[in-house]
Design a protein around this motif. Sequence first.
Motif, PDB file in Angstrom:
ATOM      1  N   GLU A  32       0.823  -1.195   0.000  1.00 54.17           N
ATOM      2  CA  GLU A  32       0.000   0.000   0.000  1.00 54.17           C
ATOM      3  C   GLU A  32       0.873   1.267   0.000  1.00 54.17           C
ATOM      4  O   GLU A  32       0.581   2.246  -0.688  1.00 54.17           O
ATOM      5  N   GLU A  33       1.968   1.254   0.748  1.00 51.98           N
ATOM      6  CA  GLU A  33       2.887   2.389   0.781  1.00 51.98           C
ATOM      7  C   GLU A  33       3.528   2.602  -0.594  1.00 51.98           C
ATOM      8  O   GLU A  33       3.620   3.734  -1.081  1.00 51.98           O
ATOM      9  N   ILE A  34       3.930   1.523  -1.233  1.00 49.39           N
ATOM     10  CA  ILE A  34       4.523   1.608  -2.580  1.00 49.39           C
ATOM     11  C   ILE A  34       3.508   2.151  -3.564  1.00 49.39           C
ATOM     12  O   ILE A  34       3.827   3.011  -4.397  1.00 49.39           O
ATOM     13  N   LEU A  35       2.256   1.683  -3.495  1.00 46.09           N
ATOM     14  CA  LEU A  35       1.221   2.174  -4.394  1.00 46.09           C
ATOM     15  C   LEU A  35       0.941   3.664  -4.194  1.00 46.09           C
ATOM     16  O   LEU A  35       0.763   4.406  -5.163  1.00 46.09           O
ATOM     17  N   SER A  36       0.936   4.110  -2.934  1.00 50.52           N
ATOM     18  CA  SER A  36       0.674   5.534  -2.680  1.00 50.52           C
ATOM     19  C   SER A  36       1.843   6.393  -3.205  1.00 50.52           C
ATOM     20  O   SER A  36       1.625   7.462  -3.787  1.00 50.52           O
ATOM     21  N   ARG A  37       3.093   5.914  -3.021  1.00 52.22           N
ATOM     22  CA  ARG A  37       4.247   6.638  -3.558  1.00 52.22           C
ATOM     23  C   ARG A  37       4.197   6.683  -5.092  1.00 52.22           C
ATOM     24  O   ARG A  37       4.476   7.710  -5.712  1.00 52.22           O
ATOM     25  N   ARG A  38       3.821   5.544  -5.680  1.00 51.76           N
ATOM     26  CA  ARG A  38       3.725   5.475  -7.147  1.00 51.76           C
ATOM     27  C   ARG A  38       2.688   6.463  -7.654  1.00 51.76           C
ATOM     28  O   ARG A  38       2.898   7.165  -8.636  1.00 51.76           O
ATOM     29  N   GLU A  39       1.545   6.523  -6.974  1.00 53.35           N
ATOM     30  CA  GLU A  39       0.489   7.442  -7.396  1.00 53.35           C
ATOM     31  C   GLU A  39       0.944   8.900  -7.268  1.00 53.35           C
ATOM     32  O   GLU A  39       0.711   9.716  -8.160  1.00 53.35           O
ATOM     33  N   ALA A  40       1.635   9.243  -6.185  1.00 49.53           N
ATOM     34  CA  ALA A  40       2.136  10.604  -5.995  1.00 49.53           C
ATOM     35  C   ALA A  40       3.149  10.952  -7.095  1.00 49.53           C
ATOM     36  O   ALA A  40       3.105  12.048  -7.673  1.00 49.53           O
TER      37      ALA A  40
END
Length: 173
Positions: A32-40
Amino acid sequence: MTGKGRSTVRSEVDECLLQWTSREMQLVRLHEEILSRREALLNCSLAYNQTQNTGTLNGAQTSEQAYIRNHRLLQDIRGAKEEVYDSLNAAPTPRFMTLQKNYWAMVKSQVPMWEQDLGIQRPSSERATPGDAGTRPKTKHSPSTGTKSVGIQPKKKQTRTQHDARQKSTKSK
């Protein structure tokens, strides 16, 4: 297997399941942290690309406008250059010729007064008179002796228009 053996196996399985569950929970959080960083990062990248595209379009429009403006300025300069060239090479107008003639007549009539104002005194033999028979005195400077002497110089040749003007004035007298 007896009850005791089952409980040890079960406790080992429960312990393994507990470890796997906690590990899976850690992995889910990391995911989830990786996905949020990717989205940002994706949002930042999109915003950057939009500003670059807008800047490129504005830059292209600005350079095109500058090219058109410079082209028009060059055409105006060339046109002005041609106008100046034409006006310089055009024959003088009759009005200009009359003004020029009147100007030089006024200058010639004012020379004695200017000489008087400046304190220049000419010897009486130096002044040209109508009876000088085509000669006029002129001051010469000798560089070897550093002195000035007065000599007789022939008058410049008259142009055809000056000659015609003199003929008319003598006929009218």
